[in-house]
Design a protein around this motif. Structure first.
Motif, mmCIF file in Angstrom:
data_model
loop_
_atom_site.group_PDB
_atom_site.id
_atom_site.type_symbol
_atom_site.label_atom_id
_atom_site.label_comp_id
_atom_site.label_asym_id
_atom_site.label_seq_id
_atom_site.Cartn_x
_atom_site.Cartn_y
_atom_site.Cartn_z
ATOM 1 N N ARG A 21 0.862 -1.156 0.000
ATOM 2 C CA ARG A 21 0.000 0.000 0.000
ATOM 3 C C ARG A 21 0.911 1.222 0.000
ATOM 4 N NH1 ARG A 21 -2.938 -3.205 3.935
ATOM 5 N NH2 ARG A 21 -4.990 -3.723 3.155
ATOM 6 N N VAL A 29 -7.054 0.474 -1.515
ATOM 7 C CA VAL A 29 -6.066 -0.392 -2.148
ATOM 8 C C VAL A 29 -5.845 0.049 -3.584
ATOM 9 C CG1 VAL A 29 -5.554 -2.765 -2.814
ATOM 10 C CG2 VAL A 29 -6.732 -2.289 -0.659
ATOM 11 N N ASP A 30 -4.600 0.051 -4.025
ATOM 12 C CA ASP A 30 -4.252 0.400 -5.396
ATOM 13 C C ASP A 30 -4.949 -0.579 -6.348
ATOM 14 O OD1 ASP A 30 -3.034 0.742 -7.884
ATOM 15 O OD2 ASP A 30 -1.102 1.250 -6.998
ATOM 16 N N PRO A 31 -5.788 -0.097 -7.270
ATOM 17 C CA PRO A 31 -6.504 -1.010 -8.180
ATOM 18 C C PRO A 31 -5.574 -1.895 -9.002
ATOM 19 C CG PRO A 31 -7.430 1.201 -8.274
ATOM 20 C CD PRO A 31 -6.174 1.302 -7.462
ATOM 21 N N THR A 44 -4.765 -4.755 -6.724
ATOM 22 C CA THR A 44 -5.952 -5.575 -6.505
ATOM 23 C C THR A 44 -6.208 -6.479 -7.703
ATOM 24 O OG1 THR A 44 -6.927 -3.822 -5.151
ATOM 25 C CG2 THR A 44 -8.419 -5.515 -5.974
ATOM 26 N N THR A 96 -4.899 -10.065 -7.721
ATOM 27 C CA THR A 96 -5.506 -11.080 -6.857
ATOM 28 C C THR A 96 -6.169 -12.164 -7.702
ATOM 29 O OG1 THR A 96 -5.881 -9.494 -5.066
ATOM 30 C CG2 THR A 96 -7.232 -11.487 -5.078
ATOM 31 N N ASP A 121 -3.246 -12.788 -3.008
ATOM 32 C CA ASP A 121 -4.217 -11.866 -2.432
ATOM 33 C C ASP A 121 -3.558 -10.490 -2.350
ATOM 34 O OD1 ASP A 121 -5.896 -10.352 -0.746
ATOM 35 O OD2 ASP A 121 -6.679 -12.173 0.186
ATOM 36 N N GLY A 122 -3.995 -9.578 -3.221
ATOM 37 C CA GLY A 122 -3.380 -8.264 -3.307
ATOM 38 C C GLY A 122 -3.648 -7.357 -2.131
ATOM 39 N N THR A 123 -4.607 -7.695 -1.291
ATOM 40 C CA THR A 123 -4.929 -6.862 -0.141
ATOM 41 C C THR A 123 -4.448 -7.461 1.179
ATOM 42 O OG1 THR A 123 -7.105 -7.877 0.136
ATOM 43 C CG2 THR A 123 -6.960 -5.959 -1.319
#
Length: 203
Positions: A6, A20-22, A25, A28, A66-68
């Motif tokens: 982030r 969260v940066d698209p 995301t 993911t 998982d990007g978040t």
């Protein structure tokens, strides 16, 4: 920018509340390792004076990114022991034999992740269980995220490269021979090398 980053701020609380940066995301999802564009190999000291390098030509695996929440990311890899290749047929045969991997009885080497951690920037550590010859021990792999791209066939790809060091004796790979000048033929320490390209599964 790291795959799980982030945007940084002076306040840890502020970080938790930022959107969260698209672009991150979008990464993911579930991925299949592409064996044609990936490499799983090793380096081991031979006769105390040089290194022998080899690869396992046949392997498959899946990644769940998982990007978040990087702790939720996972990796699972299966490696076919009989596909070992050091460039010397006699040596490969010895490595497949009961002196080393005993590939007929134990055809697979497997890794199952338990935890993923961001170390900073594009660097990560993934820890899990490595199984060789039915012996399971913990393994930590340090990885660097090389980026993402859409290839000419429209596949969404991510790339990682990394390494880990093990003592082969921990997994029952104990064969050796003493040298007349002192020392042994094959070192106990082995460096594992990973160069991974993975394709995102269709939604």
């Amino acid at each position: 920018m790291g795959i799980f980053n982030r945007k940084s701020t002076e306040s840890a609380v502020a970080v938790a509340t930022l959107p969260v940066d698209p672009a991150l995301t979008a990464l993911t999802g579930d991925y299949a390792i592409d064996p044609a564009h990936s490499s799983i190999g090793f380096t081991v000291r031979h006769a105390m004076v040089t290194n022998v390098r080899g690869t396992f030509a046949e392997h498959e695996g899946v990644l769940k990114l998982d990007g978040t929440n990087p702790d939720a990311s996972t990796a699972s890899i299966d490696v076919k022991i009989a596909s070992i290749d050091t460039g010397i047929a006699d040596r490969d045969g010895h490595l497949r034999s009961g002196d080393f991997f005993d590939a007929d009885q134990f055809p697979l080497m497997t890794f199952r992740s338990l935890h993923a951690q961001q170390l900073g920037g594009d660097k990560y550590r993934i820890t899990g269980d490595l199984t060789i010859k039915d012996v399971t021990k913990p393994l930590a792999i340090d990885l660097e995220f090389n980026g993402s791209a859409t290839d000419v066939y429209g596949n969404e790809r991510v790339g990682f490269e990394g390494s880990a060091e093990i003592l082969r004796s921990d997994w029952g790979l104990t064969w050796n021979a003493a040298l007349e000048t002192g020392g042994v033929m094959v070192s106990d320490k082995v460096k594992l090398n990973f160069d991974i390209s993975a394709i995102k599964n269709a939604a």
